[in-house]
Write a protein that holds these residues in place. Sequence first.
Motif, PDB file in Angstrom:
ATOM      1  N   LEU A  82      21.982  13.819 -13.818  1.00  0.00           N
ATOM      2  CA  LEU A  82      21.465  14.027 -12.463  1.00  0.00           C
ATOM      3  C   LEU A  82      19.988  14.363 -12.533  1.00  0.00           C
ATOM      4  O   LEU A  82      19.566  15.182 -13.349  1.00  0.00           O
ATOM      5  N   PHE A  83      19.178  13.740 -11.641  1.00  0.00           N
ATOM      6  CA  PHE A  83      17.730  13.919 -11.621  1.00  0.00           C
ATOM      7  C   PHE A  83      17.283  14.411 -10.243  1.00  0.00           C
ATOM      8  O   PHE A  83      17.875  14.075  -9.218  1.00  0.00           O
ATOM      9  N   GLY A  84      16.182  15.163 -10.233  1.00  0.00           N
ATOM     10  CA  GLY A  84      15.527  15.554  -8.993  1.00  0.00           C
ATOM     11  C   GLY A  84      14.016  15.532  -9.154  1.00  0.00           C
ATOM     12  O   GLY A  84      13.494  15.913 -10.210  1.00  0.00           O
ATOM     13  N   LEU A  85      13.308  15.063  -8.138  1.00  0.00           N
ATOM     14  CA  LEU A  85      11.845  14.980  -8.189  1.00  0.00           C
ATOM     15  C   LEU A  85      11.278  15.396  -6.837  1.00  0.00           C
ATOM     16  O   LEU A  85      11.740  14.924  -5.783  1.00  0.00           O
ATOM     17  N   TYR A  86      10.287  16.291  -6.858  1.00  0.00           N
ATOM     18  CA  TYR A  86       9.657  16.778  -5.626  1.00  0.00           C
ATOM     19  C   TYR A  86       8.154  16.789  -5.819  1.00  0.00           C
ATOM     20  O   TYR A  86       7.657  17.202  -6.879  1.00  0.00           O
ATOM     21  N   THR A 129      13.128  12.948  -4.105  1.00  0.00           N
ATOM     22  CA  THR A 129      14.209  12.009  -4.390  1.00  0.00           C
ATOM     23  C   THR A 129      15.259  12.686  -5.256  1.00  0.00           C
ATOM     24  O   THR A 129      14.976  13.603  -6.026  1.00  0.00           O
ATOM     25  N   ILE A 130      16.486  12.200  -5.112  1.00  0.00           N
ATOM     26  CA  ILE A 130      17.606  12.581  -5.963  1.00  0.00           C
ATOM     27  C   ILE A 130      18.148  11.304  -6.581  1.00  0.00           C
ATOM     28  O   ILE A 130      18.330  10.292  -5.890  1.00  0.00           O
ATOM     29  N   SER A 131      18.394  11.331  -7.870  1.00  0.00           N
ATOM     30  CA  SER A 131      18.858  10.124  -8.550  1.00  0.00           C
ATOM     31  C   SER A 131      19.836  10.483  -9.652  1.00  0.00           C
ATOM     32  O   SER A 131      20.005  11.663 -10.003  1.00  0.00           O
TER      33      SER A 131
END
Length: 380
Positions: free
Chosen positions: A264-268, A284-286
Amino acid sequence: MAATGAFAQSSVQIDGVVDVGYQAINYKGGKVNGIGNNGSSTSQINFRGTEDLGGGLKANFRVETDWNTVSNKGNTGSASTPVTLGNETVAAASTFGNGEIRVGLAGGFGSIDAGAVNYNTLGTYLTGQPFGTAIGSGFRTFYVNDAQGTSQVRSDNSVKYVSPSFSGLNASLYYAGKQTKANGTADAGTPGAYTAVGVKDTSFGGLGAYDMQGTTELGINYANGPLAASFSSLKQDYKQVGTGTTDSTVNTLGANYAFGAAKLFGLYQTNKTNTSSTNNKAMTISGTYTMGAVVLMAQVGELKADAGTYSGQKSKLVALGADYNLSKRTAVYFRAESIDDKARAMNGAVNPQQIGGAANVAALTDQKFGRTSVGVRHAF
């Protein structure tokens, strides 16, 4: 014997990536398709070297060249602007050594490199989503890597220090000094999206021969076990650089966590100027899921503009991808990306305004941008 011993303490490595495939692009209703490159990764060749100096001290270097895998003219070194017949591809971006160039020392104190060194922000970006910088990533379409109009991943005339790692945690400091002594002349490049100053599109000369924004960056990185996280705060000073009047700050936070076959990835990211001309927030959530030779990936996200003409508007990103690994170095891939850019935040570096002509594109009210690619990626 002395020569043999010296050679044994040094090594040079050549590695790289070749990526090519079928691509279909739809920008505001303007469509084009054909064989393109870099659908899933940047095609490049790297020369890396290291020398053991003794006592834990090493000397290192890297020379990166990003190449065009589908156009001979794209690798000729010509840099005609505007592009003319017979020079269909502006090829300065495909000449030798056009990527990261650095040389430095590493030891118990950490590492220090100088040249045209990559920002920590690039590493943060790669930590926070699985699509690299290619189709599906939102790179230079949804997110920026710095405040320049073409969202660069490094600065000329730069130096970067990275601390030793303590239980997976390290910090980095980055500096590139501002240049304002070029006879007071304005930047000759195309005006950027975030400031009145464009990115230089000609080769830089010696110090003082050109104006250049100043850049400082603080980075913090962590990687230990299933968790990886990175934060970067990059600040750029454009005041008195050409016709620039602003300071810009790009803060980026990325993280990923692996559990079993899934990750699980998260970017802000926030992107602001001191004059409030730009104030964007993107998230985004990926995730990825691995099934033997197959890796599936997906990403969704939103960008909100809180300044400018489109303040309050939101852009949406949806991306899908899949890799089928034929070996450890070769894969067949699929990538698809859709951006509904109601906030008008899409970076100018990738807007294919040649599709239907810039005037026709500007007249369209549709702000949708889509790319799809099926191709082959080989690493060496």
